[in-house]
Every structure is written in C-alpha cells, then in structure tokens.
Design a protein around this motif. Structure first.
Motif, PDB file in Angstrom:
ATOM      1  N   VAL A 169      -9.038   7.950  -8.388  1.00 24.71           N
ATOM      2  CA  VAL A 169      -8.376   6.689  -8.056  1.00 24.71           C
ATOM      3  C   VAL A 169      -7.611   6.824  -6.735  1.00 24.71           C
ATOM      4  O   VAL A 169      -7.685   5.939  -5.875  1.00 24.71           O
ATOM      5  CB  VAL A 169      -7.440   6.242  -9.204  1.00 24.71           C
ATOM      6  CG1 VAL A 169      -6.562   5.075  -8.779  1.00 24.71           C
ATOM      7  CG2 VAL A 169      -8.258   5.875 -10.427  1.00 24.71           C
TER       8      VAL A 169
ATOM      9  N   VAL B   4       1.934   1.923  -3.555  1.00 26.47           N
ATOM     10  CA  VAL B   4       0.810   2.401  -4.359  1.00 26.47           C
ATOM     11  C   VAL B   4       0.503   3.853  -4.010  1.00 26.47           C
ATOM     12  O   VAL B   4       0.249   4.673  -4.897  1.00 26.47           O
ATOM     13  CB  VAL B   4      -0.428   1.510  -4.157  1.00 26.47           C
ATOM     14  CG1 VAL B   4      -1.636   2.093  -4.865  1.00 26.47           C
ATOM     15  CG2 VAL B   4      -0.157   0.110  -4.672  1.00 26.47           C
ATOM     16  N   ARG B   5       0.531   4.194  -2.732  1.00 25.79           N
ATOM     17  CA  ARG B   5       0.292   5.590  -2.330  1.00 25.79           C
ATOM     18  C   ARG B   5       1.314   6.524  -2.980  1.00 25.79           C
ATOM     19  O   ARG B   5       0.965   7.595  -3.469  1.00 25.79           O
ATOM     20  CB  ARG B   5       0.349   5.724  -0.815  1.00 25.79           C
ATOM     21  CG  ARG B   5      -0.887   5.306  -0.120  1.00 25.79           C
ATOM     22  CD  ARG B   5      -0.824   5.610   1.379  1.00 25.79           C
ATOM     23  NE  ARG B   5      -1.994   5.107   2.022  1.00 25.79           N
ATOM     24  CZ  ARG B   5      -2.072   3.925   2.635  1.00 25.79           C
ATOM     25  NH1 ARG B   5      -1.019   3.144   2.702  1.00 25.79           N
ATOM     26  NH2 ARG B   5      -3.202   3.535   3.190  1.00 25.79           N
TER      27      ARG B   5
ATOM     28  N   ALA C 239      -9.071  -2.003  -3.603  1.00 24.21           N
ATOM     29  CA  ALA C 239      -7.705  -1.823  -3.112  1.00 24.21           C
ATOM     30  C   ALA C 239      -6.834  -3.001  -3.542  1.00 24.21           C
ATOM     31  O   ALA C 239      -5.695  -2.811  -3.970  1.00 24.21           O
ATOM     32  CB  ALA C 239      -7.706  -1.667  -1.601  1.00 24.21           C
TER      33      ALA C 239
ATOM     34  N   PHE D 235      -8.517   4.731  -3.424  1.00 27.49           N
ATOM     35  CA  PHE D 235      -7.537   3.843  -2.796  1.00 27.49           C
ATOM     36  C   PHE D 235      -7.384   4.191  -1.320  1.00 27.49           C
ATOM     37  O   PHE D 235      -7.348   3.293  -0.468  1.00 27.49           O
ATOM     38  CB  PHE D 235      -6.188   3.926  -3.502  1.00 27.49           C
ATOM     39  CG  PHE D 235      -5.165   3.015  -2.884  1.00 27.49           C
ATOM     40  CD1 PHE D 235      -5.208   1.660  -3.138  1.00 27.49           C
ATOM     41  CD2 PHE D 235      -4.202   3.508  -2.028  1.00 27.49           C
ATOM     42  CE1 PHE D 235      -4.292   0.806  -2.560  1.00 27.49           C
ATOM     43  CE2 PHE D 235      -3.286   2.658  -1.444  1.00 27.49           C
ATOM     44  CZ  PHE D 235      -3.326   1.313  -1.708  1.00 27.49           C
ATOM     45  N   GLU D 236      -7.277   5.478  -1.009  1.00 29.72           N
ATOM     46  CA  GLU D 236      -7.136   5.885   0.395  1.00 29.72           C
ATOM     47  C   GLU D 236      -8.329   5.433   1.225  1.00 29.72           C
ATOM     48  O   GLU D 236      -8.180   4.991   2.356  1.00 29.72           O
ATOM     49  CB  GLU D 236      -6.955   7.395   0.514  1.00 29.72           C
ATOM     50  CG  GLU D 236      -5.571   7.864   0.147  1.00 29.72           C
ATOM     51  CD  GLU D 236      -4.478   7.219   0.983  1.00 29.72           C
ATOM     52  OE1 GLU D 236      -4.634   7.092   2.219  1.00 29.72           O
ATOM     53  OE2 GLU D 236      -3.465   6.825   0.391  1.00 29.72           O
TER      54      GLU D 236
ATOM     55  N   PRO E 276       0.818  -1.225   0.000  1.00 30.15           N
ATOM     56  CA  PRO E 276       0.000   0.000   0.000  1.00 30.15           C
ATOM     57  C   PRO E 276       0.846   1.267   0.000  1.00 30.15           C
ATOM     58  O   PRO E 276       0.476   2.262  -0.619  1.00 30.15           O
ATOM     59  CB  PRO E 276      -0.819  -0.128   1.286  1.00 30.15           C
ATOM     60  CG  PRO E 276      -0.901  -1.598   1.543  1.00 30.15           C
ATOM     61  CD  PRO E 276       0.415  -2.153   1.059  1.00 30.15           C
TER      62      PRO E 276
ATOM     63  N   LEU F 290       0.541   6.811  -6.681  1.00 29.48           N
ATOM     64  CA  LEU F 290      -0.646   7.644  -6.891  1.00 29.48           C
ATOM     65  C   LEU F 290      -0.337   9.119  -6.626  1.00 29.48           C
ATOM     66  O   LEU F 290      -0.814   9.995  -7.349  1.00 29.48           O
ATOM     67  CB  LEU F 290      -1.807   7.167  -6.014  1.00 29.48           C
ATOM     68  CG  LEU F 290      -2.425   5.836  -6.425  1.00 29.48           C
ATOM     69  CD1 LEU F 290      -3.437   5.376  -5.384  1.00 29.48           C
ATOM     70  CD2 LEU F 290      -3.067   5.932  -7.790  1.00 29.48           C
TER      71      LEU F 290
ATOM     72  N   LEU G 118      -5.968  -2.616  -7.222  1.00 33.00           N
ATOM     73  CA  LEU G 118      -4.949  -1.579  -7.443  1.00 33.00           C
ATOM     74  C   LEU G 118      -3.578  -2.078  -7.012  1.00 33.00           C
ATOM     75  O   LEU G 118      -2.581  -1.832  -7.701  1.00 33.00           O
ATOM     76  CB  LEU G 118      -5.314  -0.300  -6.687  1.00 33.00           C
ATOM     77  CG  LEU G 118      -6.419   0.526  -7.308  1.00 33.00           C
ATOM     78  CD1 LEU G 118      -6.846   1.645  -6.365  1.00 33.00           C
ATOM     79  CD2 LEU G 118      -5.996   1.095  -8.638  1.00 33.00           C
TER      80      LEU G 118
ATOM     81  N   GLU H 163     -10.248   2.864   0.612  1.00 31.34           N
ATOM     82  CA  GLU H 163     -10.407   1.409   0.628  1.00 31.34           C
ATOM     83  C   GLU H 163      -9.161   0.645   1.073  1.00 31.34           C
ATOM     84  O   GLU H 163      -9.238  -0.551   1.316  1.00 31.34           O
ATOM     85  CB  GLU H 163     -10.798   0.920  -0.772  1.00 31.34           C
ATOM     86  CG  GLU H 163     -12.078   1.523  -1.297  1.00 31.34           C
ATOM     87  CD  GLU H 163     -13.309   1.048  -0.551  1.00 31.34           C
ATOM     88  OE1 GLU H 163     -13.321  -0.095  -0.081  1.00 31.34           O
ATOM     89  OE2 GLU H 163     -14.252   1.848  -0.428  1.00 31.34           O
ATOM     90  N   ALA H 164      -8.014   1.299   1.186  1.00 32.24           N
ATOM     91  CA  ALA H 164      -6.753   0.598   1.438  1.00 32.24           C
ATOM     92  C   ALA H 164      -6.721  -0.110   2.783  1.00 32.24           C
ATOM     93  O   ALA H 164      -6.072  -1.146   2.925  1.00 32.24           O
ATOM     94  CB  ALA H 164      -5.586   1.556   1.334  1.00 32.24           C
TER      95      ALA H 164
END
Length: 147
Positions: free
Chosen positions: A93, A9-10, A108, A97-98, A6, A13, A111, A100-101
């Motif tokens: 997006v 991915v953060r 999440a 994501f934030e 995560p 993003l 992604l 649902e992460a």
C-alpha cells in the motif's frame, strides 16, 4: 467527508510500516524462543526414554510439557505468518501510494479519502462510517482469515 493531505497519508503509511516491522520482529523473537523451549522439552523427554526405573507419571509430565511447547510453536508460527502478511500488505500500500500520489490516480484519491474518513470517525467517536460499526482505524481482525 474531507480527504487527508498526501503528506498526512505518507506519515500514516510510514507509521504503519514501522509498526508492522516491529510486530514481525517481535513475532520472530518469540518464535525462536518457543523453538528453544520445545527443543529443551524434547531433550528432557529423550533423556528419560531408556532410563530404567523412571516413574511413568514423570514421563507423562514430560510428554505433556513437550506437547505444550509444540502447541506454542504452532501458535508462534501462525503469529509470525500473520505479522509477515501484514508487513507485506503495508509495504504494498505504501509503495502504491508513493507511485500514484503525484498523479490523479483513483488509488491515491481513495487512500486520501480513506485516511480523511478515518480521522473524521475518530473525531466523532462512535459515529458510523460507511455503514460499518467497527472503527475505521482498526487494522487487525480478532478472527483468523480463511481462504
């Protein structure tokens, strides 16, 4: 295929949001410049409208100059709309994501898997990912989208 963390991915993003914001701001600057150039071309054309003895070839050149400037404005408007659309999409997006992460959300997980597959494809250089021939890291298509 391994999933990315995560945190990774953060970061990706956030980079996409920054890049999309920068692209939109540049598109806005270019649009304002093209508006100014078109305005100058229009003023030059209007100044010659009532002037007696002006060569018609000069008027034709001024009309062509204005038409070129108007075409550039249309192109810049389209580029700005595309940049705004991409910025909105990146924002949606990132926010999704934030949101649902922290849960076991399918969004999440998808992604995380997508970013993991992108990194794997980059490492293999040219290997097919999900049956596609284009690299997974590609964000924009050279062809315009249609409705």
């Amino acid at each position: 295929m391994t999933a990315a963390s995560p945190k990774t991915v953060r970061a990706d993003l956030a980079d996409a949001l920054d890049a999309s914001r920068t692209a939109r701001e540049e598109a806005e600057r270019e649009l304002h410049r093209s508006f100014a150039l078109r305005s100058r071309a229009a003023e030059a054309l209007e100044r010659t409208a009532g002037r007696p003895g002006l060569d018609e070839s000069e008027r034709a050149r001024l009309r062509a100059e204005y038409a070129d400037a108007d075409r550039v404005v249309a192109e810049r408007l389209a580029a700005m709309a595309k940049a705004q659309e991409f910025e909105r999409a990146a924002s949606v997006v990132a926010h999704a994501f934030e949101d649902e992460a922290t849960s076991a959300s399918p969004l999440a997980a998808a992604l995380l898997q997508l970013v993991g597959s992108k990194r794997g494809a980059t490492a293999r250089r040219g290997a097919l990912v999900s049956g596609r021939t284009a690299p997974a890291a590609r964000v924009r298509s050279p062809r315009p989208r249609t409705a």
